[in-house]
Design a protein around this motif. Structure first.
Motif, PDB file in Angstrom:
ATOM      1  N   VAL A 149      37.263  35.315  42.785  1.00  0.00           N
ATOM      2  CA  VAL A 149      38.190  35.455  43.625  1.00  0.00           C
ATOM      3  C   VAL A 149      38.525  37.035  44.016  1.00  0.00           C
ATOM      4  CG1 VAL A 149      40.131  34.858  44.690  1.00  0.00           C
ATOM      5  CG2 VAL A 149      39.250  33.152  43.350  1.00  0.00           C
ATOM      6  N   GLY A 156      45.153  35.729  44.176  1.00  0.00           N
ATOM      7  CA  GLY A 156      43.939  35.066  43.395  1.00  0.00           C
ATOM      8  C   GLY A 156      44.531  34.016  42.310  1.00  0.00           C
ATOM      9  N   THR A 170      43.123  36.280  35.576  1.00  0.00           N
ATOM     10  CA  THR A 170      43.784  36.764  36.845  1.00  0.00           C
ATOM     11  C   THR A 170      44.131  38.241  36.725  1.00  0.00           C
ATOM     12  OG1 THR A 170      46.072  36.049  36.128  1.00  0.00           O
ATOM     13  CG2 THR A 170      44.790  34.519  36.940  1.00  0.00           C
ATOM     14  N   THR A 204      39.727  36.829  38.790  1.00  0.00           N
ATOM     15  CA  THR A 204      40.276  37.083  39.729  1.00  0.00           C
ATOM     16  C   THR A 204      40.388  38.583  39.793  1.00  0.00           C
ATOM     17  OG1 THR A 204      42.872  37.293  39.541  1.00  0.00           O
ATOM     18  CG2 THR A 204      41.689  35.029  39.782  1.00  0.00           C
TER      19      THR A 204
END
Length: 481
Positions: A118, A142, A375, A404
């Protein structure tokens, strides 16, 4: 003045590739427009393509009850799917901005998505928790996408997910364990692995500790000779002197019992040596040895000693304390959050050091079939090469990875430079892209081995909040929502 809609007419377009199919549809639309033909509308049903192909009649047929309707009549009873997603078992993710119908929902099934990337491009997004709370604009979208994806994996497969949060995101699933890593320690020297792979695991861990220390040493001493000196001394200390008589062996095949002493377990956290033990007891002797070899070697050893000892004092919670994270997870701990988002927010190097240490722990604690979510990986500073070993461990255990990227553009940490860890976009089950710049688009095209279409490029270049391109590999197609 209304348009007549014939709801039983099908125009089937065949082609060898999705790209050629798109081009054919584009040409047909242009032809209809040029010739002012109003009676044909092209609708792509992405999630129903295969079913449609298998169910088509193969001969000419007719229906005595067939009729045509005025537009206002047809719109009351006819659902026209958009060019986006309309999966039967799905999550509502917003609306399709290119839909033939205004505000047409994008309903996406994320089950079976094991590897995804992402890239939000630094844009914000609008979310509502559970469709109950009011819509709010947030950053780090994300993290929101990752939660939606793993939710489907949990519902369909009961998959446990290990989150390594590098950017702030306050939402957590229920039945989860949240670990604020400013309050917990994982002793970097502890080797997490198995008796079967102890040699590989221990060597990788020594490389990890060496990398962590070198990252925190001042930039003017980033000397390959100093790094080699540190790794060699650390290895020898673990074999011969750590804990008194050593906790590892040079011959793990013939001395397996001693080799296994390097493996961490719940009973030895408080007695396992720390990096500070190494720095205070071992580096004095290194300086004395190197001084005998000459002034240059001696000065490098002294520089290493001062730098490592200073690093251990400055970051005592990392290098001087013993592991205190929970040793086990209950069945109700469906998601484990290792929150690094509050760790020195303005220092990507120290966050990168802690990420490397937590990653090494997580990939070995995770079980086959689990998921790992990282993330905001572009918020850290790290040597991408050191991460390859841990991706290999994940792949070997069948653990999915969702990564992400939250920043608009990071020249050092991006989908191209992290190829060894993230893997190319062309191999992902799912890709989500937010805002783009010319440089980030170049990296995306390189990793994907294809170029974004002009329509997608135009949409995403505007860097509008909450506009994302979603690509699911199993669809043979794509959609902008």
């Amino acid at each position: 003045e209304e348009t007549i809609i014939d709801s039983d007419a099908f125009l089937i377009v065949y082609s060898d590739t999705p790209e050629n199919l798109e081009e054919t549809v584009k040409e047909l639309k242009q032809t209809y427009k040029d010739d002012a033909i109003k009676g044909i509308m092209l609708v792509r049903r992405t999630s129903h393509i295969l079913d449609t192909h298998f169910s088509l009649f193969t001969t000419v047929s007719a229906d005595a009850w067939h009729n045509s309707d005025m537009q206002t009549v047809a719109s009351n009873r006819l659902f026209l799917p958009s060019s986006g997603f309309s999966d039967e078992h799905s999550t509502y993710c917003g609306i399709d901005v290119h839909s033939l119908i205004a505000n047409n929902a994008s309903l996406i099934d994320f089950s079976g998505i094991r590897n995804a990337v992402v890239m939000t491009g630094g844009i914000n997004g609008y979310i509502s928790i559970g469709g109950v709370e009011g819509v709010a604009e947030i950053s780090n979208m994300g993290s929101a996408w990752a939660h939606v994806i793993v939710e489907d994996n949990w519902l369909s497969n009961g998959t446990r997910t290990h989150f390594i949060n590098l950017v702030p995101f306050d939402y957590h699933f229920e039945n989860s364990k949240v670990l604020d890593m400013t309050q917990y320690t994982i002793n970097p020297l502890e080797v997490y692995g198995t008796k079967k792979t102890v040699e590989v695991d221990t060597n990788a861990n020594i490389d990890k500790v060496t990398e962590m220390l070198m990252m925190l040493i001042e930039s003017d001493v980033q000397d390959p000779e100093i790094k080699a000196m540190l790794r060699k001394r650390l290895y020898e200390w673990m074999v011969y002197r750590a804990g008194g008589n050593g906790i590892y062996t040079q011959d793990p095949k013939n001395e397996p019992t001693k080799a296994w002493k390097a493996l961490a377990n719940a009973d030895n956290h408080k007695t396992y040596p720390t990096v500070s033990d190494f720095a205070t007891t071992e580096l004095n002797g290194l300086v004395a040895e190197k001084m005998k070899e000459g002034e240059l070697s001696g000065s490098k050893a002294r520089l290493l000693q001062d730098s490592v000892q200073t690093t251990c004092r400055r970051y005592s919670s990392i290098f001087s304390e013993h592991t205190n994270v929970p040793n086990g997870f209950s069945e109700t701990d469906r998601n484990i959050y290792y929150d690094l988002s509050h760790v020195t927010k303005n220092d990507p190097v120290i966050r990168g050091v802690m990420f490397l240490n937590v990653l090494a722990y997580v990939v070995n604690r995770a079980q086959s079939g689990d998921m790992v979510v990282v993330t905001g990986i572009d918020s850290i500073s790290i040597n991408p090469k050191i991460l390859k070993f841990y991706r290999d461990v994940l792949d070997g255990k069948g653990i999915g990875l969702i990564t992400t990227f939250e920043e608009r553009e990071n020249e050092k940490i991006n989908v191209r430079t992290l190829d060894n860890f993230v893997h190319p976009l062309s191999t992902q089950d799912l890709i989500v892209i937010g805002g783009i710049t010319p440089k980030s688009e170049e990296n995306i095209n390189y990793s994907w081995n294809r170029s974004l279409s002009k329509m997608i490029e135009t949409d995403l270049s505007a860097n509008m909040p909450s506009r994302f391109f979603v690509y699911r590999a199993r669809d043979f197609g794509s959609a902008v929502i």
